[in-house]
Design a protein around this motif. Sequence first.
Motif, mmCIF file in Angstrom:
data_model
loop_
_atom_site.group_PDB
_atom_site.id
_atom_site.type_symbol
_atom_site.label_atom_id
_atom_site.label_comp_id
_atom_site.label_asym_id
_atom_site.label_seq_id
_atom_site.Cartn_x
_atom_site.Cartn_y
_atom_site.Cartn_z
ATOM 1 N N VAL A 1 73.962 -91.481 47.713
ATOM 2 C CA VAL A 1 72.675 -90.537 47.837
ATOM 3 C C VAL A 1 73.005 -89.094 47.558
ATOM 4 C CG1 VAL A 1 71.403 -89.718 49.903
ATOM 5 C CG2 VAL A 1 71.706 -91.951 50.141
ATOM 6 N N GLU A 2 74.015 -88.988 47.619
ATOM 7 C CA GLU A 2 74.501 -87.362 47.300
ATOM 8 C C GLU A 2 74.527 -87.402 45.838
ATOM 9 O OE1 GLU A 2 77.797 -85.838 50.151
ATOM 10 O OE2 GLU A 2 78.518 -85.448 48.265
ATOM 11 N N ARG A 3 75.018 -88.338 44.958
ATOM 12 C CA ARG A 3 75.280 -88.353 43.571
ATOM 13 C C ARG A 3 73.726 -88.372 43.102
ATOM 14 N NH1 ARG A 3 74.339 -88.372 39.041
ATOM 15 N NH2 ARG A 3 75.767 -89.008 37.309
ATOM 16 N N PHE A 4 73.127 -89.298 43.504
ATOM 17 C CA PHE A 4 71.826 -89.741 42.628
ATOM 18 C C PHE A 4 70.639 -89.069 43.457
ATOM 19 C CE2 PHE A 4 74.786 -92.890 41.428
ATOM 20 C CZ PHE A 4 74.855 -92.791 39.948
ATOM 21 N N GLY A 5 70.809 -88.799 44.638
ATOM 22 C CA GLY A 5 69.441 -88.171 45.206
ATOM 23 C C GLY A 5 68.351 -88.867 45.266
ATOM 24 N N ASP A 6 68.478 -90.472 45.501
ATOM 25 C CA ASP A 6 67.203 -91.206 45.954
ATOM 26 C C ASP A 6 67.529 -91.613 47.173
ATOM 27 O OD1 ASP A 6 69.509 -92.740 45.118
ATOM 28 O OD2 ASP A 6 68.388 -94.248 44.296
ATOM 29 N N ALA A 7 66.613 -91.967 47.919
ATOM 30 C CA ALA A 7 66.841 -92.250 49.409
ATOM 31 C C ALA A 7 67.563 -93.507 49.551
ATOM 32 C CB ALA A 7 65.382 -92.205 50.031
ATOM 33 N N GLU A 8 67.432 -94.520 48.677
ATOM 34 C CA GLU A 8 68.080 -95.700 49.001
ATOM 35 C C GLU A 8 69.499 -95.718 48.433
ATOM 36 O OE1 GLU A 8 65.218 -98.231 47.467
ATOM 37 O OE2 GLU A 8 63.868 -97.768 48.752
ATOM 38 N N GLY A 9 69.906 -94.373 47.766
ATOM 39 C CA GLY A 9 71.179 -94.696 47.120
ATOM 40 C C GLY A 9 71.455 -95.481 45.866
ATOM 41 N N ARG A 10 70.580 -95.942 45.222
ATOM 42 C CA ARG A 10 70.977 -97.029 44.463
ATOM 43 C C ARG A 10 70.805 -96.611 42.734
ATOM 44 N NH1 ARG A 10 72.797 -99.681 47.987
ATOM 45 N NH2 ARG A 10 71.460 -100.925 49.155
ATOM 46 N N GLY A 11 70.823 -95.011 42.676
ATOM 47 C CA GLY A 11 70.982 -94.609 41.306
ATOM 48 C C GLY A 11 69.629 -94.568 40.716
#
Length: 445
Positions: free
Chosen positions: A429-439
């Motif tokens: 989530v931190e790296r990709f900023g999407d709620a599901e943390g899937r990139g």
Amino acid sequence: MLSREDNDLLTLTGLGTAMGGLLRRYWMPVLLSSELPEPDCPPKKVKVLGEDLLAFRDTTGKVGLVEPVCPHRGANLYYGRNENCGLRCVFHGWKFDTTGQCVDLPTAPPDSPYKERIRIKAYRTQEWGDYIWAYMGDEAEAPPLPMMAFALVPPTHRYVSKKWQDCNWLQCVEGAVDTAHFSFLHMILGTEEMDEKAAVERLKHAALGAQAVRNDRFRWVRDDPMPKFSVEEFASGLVLGAARAADGEDLYWRITHFLSPNHALAPSAFPGENYHGQTFVPVSDTSCWIYTYTWNPDRPLTAEEIAMAKGGHTVHAAVDEHYVPLRNIRNDYLIDREDQKHNSFTGIQGVSEQDAAIQDSQGPIADRTREHLGATDIGVVRTRRVLLQQVRDSMSGVAPKALSHPEAYAVHSGGWVAHRSKPLDEVMVERFGDAEGRGTRPPTG
Ligand code: FES
Ligand SMILES: [Fe+2]
């Protein structure tokens, strides 16, 4: 370690095999679009999943992928004339369109209905992300194309190529999800004694990227050969995070995706850097094409970046006009033992070539009955598990869930530094900023 039965189940992809049946449920790239550069250009021989096929681009630009054997008396349509919306056999002039239908049969009277009954096998094709994709499964079950991130950006933001490899497709997939090997196979020696400029020059050809020295990634990878893996399954495959000790309380994460059934994304990109991925398509059981792509979601690739990819950089190999790597199994990848002694771990130039050398060296089809796996092989183990499950499901008529989630392919892999208390999903989530943390949505810049 696998049983002999499971090793065969996972690796063999010809007609009638279980894995061949699974792969035929998915779309896969079979040519670069640029290999059929214009309407009515020469046809291309294509071999995929053990089947000899022929691809041609008709007068309207549509691509056909057909069996090459003329149903009249068996001449090879490769020698045919690609003219006026069809491929015409040069033996007696029978002509076929991109759907495989015979559209002209000049050896029968013009009013004869004979030609209606004549067709050749043809597979469905689509162009997507500068590749020609084929679907070789049951027509009634054709899924949507996977929404791979590289294909969703404008053509100026990506570079695609392909490279030949002399081994079974699965060991290439496994090489890509096994990010523990970075601490060895792609290591460069002696950077501590080099000045920064020399080190950056050297690292330009390594998968860690030219920024590696400045932000310490190289050192972290070199100094921690035991990354801890966290693996999460999601609709299109697996997120595989490998965490190494960084400085202080931090971990350096290298996160890659395995996307069913034969794609893998590279773990190196930090925000703003280029992303890389590979798709592994069996030619026979002992060779494959690796389709390689680099993209940037935020900007066009620069001329220098494209020139580097063409010259062999990160996932791209330096190849000849037939897409065969210049450094290959037939010349021992031009290994330089002096270089190996003083400069690089392998003495082989190029990350792609280092990967190929070691994957080919596992044998035409790696014998997984003799392995001794450990904690750093978790990514490989989990990938096999996903594929075995899908093969078994597929044999009993259950379709893989990835087929109904094309949107779950629009993901990015990459690197990040986070406090050691954070688990993979929080890091994502931190790296990709999407709620599901899937990139699915990388930050810009
Ligand atoms: S063999 Fe092709 S037309 Fe006769
Ligand atoms: Fe590698």
